[in-house]
Design a protein around this motif. Sequence first.
Motif, PDB file in Angstrom:
ATOM      1  N   ASP A  75       0.822  -1.206   0.000  1.00 46.03           N
ATOM      2  CA  ASP A  75       0.000   0.000   0.000  1.00 46.03           C
ATOM      3  C   ASP A  75       0.860   1.260   0.000  1.00 46.03           C
ATOM      4  O   ASP A  75       0.513   2.259  -0.639  1.00 46.03           O
ATOM      5  CB  ASP A  75      -0.936   0.004   1.213  1.00 46.03           C
ATOM      6  CG  ASP A  75      -1.979  -1.097   1.150  1.00 46.03           C
ATOM      7  OD1 ASP A  75      -2.126  -1.704   0.072  1.00 46.03           O
ATOM      8  OD2 ASP A  75      -2.643  -1.361   2.168  1.00 46.03           O
TER       9      ASP A  75
ATOM     10  N   SER B  76     -10.247   7.525   1.696  1.00 49.03           N
ATOM     11  CA  SER B  76      -9.600   6.257   2.012  1.00 49.03           C
ATOM     12  C   SER B  76     -10.565   5.426   2.829  1.00 49.03           C
ATOM     13  O   SER B  76     -11.059   5.877   3.867  1.00 49.03           O
ATOM     14  CB  SER B  76      -8.305   6.506   2.809  1.00 49.03           C
ATOM     15  OG  SER B  76      -7.768   5.284   3.296  1.00 49.03           O
TER      16      SER B  76
ATOM     17  N   SER C   9      -8.039   1.296   4.623  1.00 49.73           N
ATOM     18  CA  SER C   9      -6.595   1.160   4.411  1.00 49.73           C
ATOM     19  C   SER C   9      -5.837   1.673   5.631  1.00 49.73           C
ATOM     20  O   SER C   9      -6.105   2.765   6.123  1.00 49.73           O
ATOM     21  CB  SER C   9      -6.149   1.950   3.174  1.00 49.73           C
ATOM     22  OG  SER C   9      -4.735   1.948   3.073  1.00 49.73           O
TER      23      SER C   9
ATOM     24  N   TYR D 165      -2.795   5.695   5.233  1.00 49.15           N
ATOM     25  CA  TYR D 165      -3.839   6.680   4.927  1.00 49.15           C
ATOM     26  C   TYR D 165      -3.357   8.123   4.955  1.00 49.15           C
ATOM     27  O   TYR D 165      -4.159   9.045   4.899  1.00 49.15           O
ATOM     28  CB  TYR D 165      -4.997   6.531   5.920  1.00 49.15           C
ATOM     29  CG  TYR D 165      -4.586   6.634   7.379  1.00 49.15           C
ATOM     30  CD1 TYR D 165      -4.194   7.855   7.939  1.00 49.15           C
ATOM     31  CD2 TYR D 165      -4.581   5.516   8.206  1.00 49.15           C
ATOM     32  CE1 TYR D 165      -3.820   7.961   9.270  1.00 49.15           C
ATOM     33  CE2 TYR D 165      -4.199   5.605   9.530  1.00 49.15           C
ATOM     34  CZ  TYR D 165      -3.817   6.825  10.066  1.00 49.15           C
ATOM     35  OH  TYR D 165      -3.435   6.908  11.380  1.00 49.15           O
TER      36      TYR D 165
ATOM     37  N   ILE E 157     -10.207  -0.869   0.251  1.00 49.22           N
ATOM     38  CA  ILE E 157      -9.568  -2.178   0.378  1.00 49.22           C
ATOM     39  C   ILE E 157     -10.579  -3.199   0.885  1.00 49.22           C
ATOM     40  O   ILE E 157     -11.246  -2.988   1.896  1.00 49.22           O
ATOM     41  CB  ILE E 157      -8.358  -2.127   1.331  1.00 49.22           C
ATOM     42  CG1 ILE E 157      -7.243  -1.252   0.736  1.00 49.22           C
ATOM     43  CG2 ILE E 157      -7.829  -3.534   1.594  1.00 49.22           C
ATOM     44  CD1 ILE E 157      -5.963  -1.234   1.531  1.00 49.22           C
TER      45      ILE E 157
END
Length: 493
Positions: free
Chosen positions: A61, A139, A142, A145, A223
């Motif tokens: 990520d 976001s 996740s 961030y 995600i």
Amino acid sequence: MVQHTQLKKPVILLNIDSLMSEPLEQAIQIGRAPALQFLMENGNYISNMVSSFPTMSVTIDSSLLTGTYADKHHIPGLNWFDASEKEIINYGTGFRETFRLGMRRSIHNMLYRLNNEHLSNKVTTIYEDLAEAGIPSASINSFVYRGNTPRKLRVPRLLSTLTHFEDGEWTSDATSIFSLGTFSKLRSWGFPTQVAAGNYKYTARELRHLIRKKKLPEFTFCIFQDMDTRVHFRGPMDIKGIAKIDREIQKILNMYPSWEEALNQNIWMVLGDNGHAPMGSKYRKFIIDLRKILKKNRIARIQRHVHKKDQLVICVNQRMAYIYVLDKKLPLSTITERLKKDKRIDIIAWKKENAIHVESGMRKGSLEYRPNGEYTDDYKQTWSIDGECELLDLNVTNDRKLSYGDYPDGLARLYSVLHSHSGRIIVVNAKPGCEFKAQSTPFHLGGAAHGSLHKQESLVPLVIAGTSLKPEFPRFVDMKEYILQLILDQHKD
């Protein structure tokens, strides 16, 4: 249903943890993933996107959101050693290991230090770059961030004693629209079934909430984490998890007058984060116990602070591991020679002066390489190479062109982890079917694991619908520039 028109097309990036090309294609063939099939048939499909290294969530990520490998963003893995603080940093690799390291410490690392201390301030995230241009972003689910908007995060009262903050509440710079399970919710009445983060249904509900309320910003990153656990225990060809998440994507597309209209109004991207290597089922054959291989040396124990007498620290990230040599009188060669005796270790690498030195337990010889040389690879990077190219499965032509086999973008990715943090570091990579173990490390016999440099874990699918543009190269580190171009170009018109 959503029926509004807009001049700009928001970008929605759906990251499905452990989505791999082969099971995705099979799920579509047998009709189990109609939403993903629609996006593929009405867009571009790239089956070989190169992830980061190690192929572990926080590093992946960080690379996706900063457009850099670990040498720049400084998140070396889910488990690593901070030499300056003499502290093992663990973001949650498994209950037994996390418990021994200290739950309070690991939770603090994941929820606060990852974004506020460890992620380098010399790189920027997509969120920060968009905010500088006055463009909001979101976001959802996740743990990486970092943005420009101070946000309050709150741990449930029962867990507040496991944080370093008064009343379990703290402030972090995040995205202007921010959702992270129970810690920060878009819907005040929403209840995530998983404490640490929202499950796939919760993530989809948060996204649908933004669409329904017409609050969708120009970039949204979501995600879906649930498939990782399934694949670890059921193996890489598990399709049921894909079908479950596809049903949630169908619900999202159904919010528009038609699925075609969903493409007219938005740019949709669906991305896996890492693949999985199928694991063998016999412990003695497939589990590489690094503590046994290195038992002649004093290895730091994870339940206490590192002692002056400790010679080694071992941090395992499933199919790759870092070995830190703390004793300055102990030559790296003493450790690497022992590692080479195990034929299940396919890559052993360390820094040697200004080069990366590579050896193997499986193959003879050595390889040394450094950036900026006479060989040009598939990604227009140049390298100086000396030694056995077979060690990294490099294909070199007479006109000094270089391409990759089993280890996609292997030179840059291996270079990055050895320059991601300080110390005398040895990186080891397990051959397919095998996994590393140290003190209390979780392993996945008969299931699947990831973490390594191998293409089994490194190549994942990307589906893009709603635009004909594609990233310059099929790599995670090229996604940030690509997404920024899509969004910022709309502001030039």
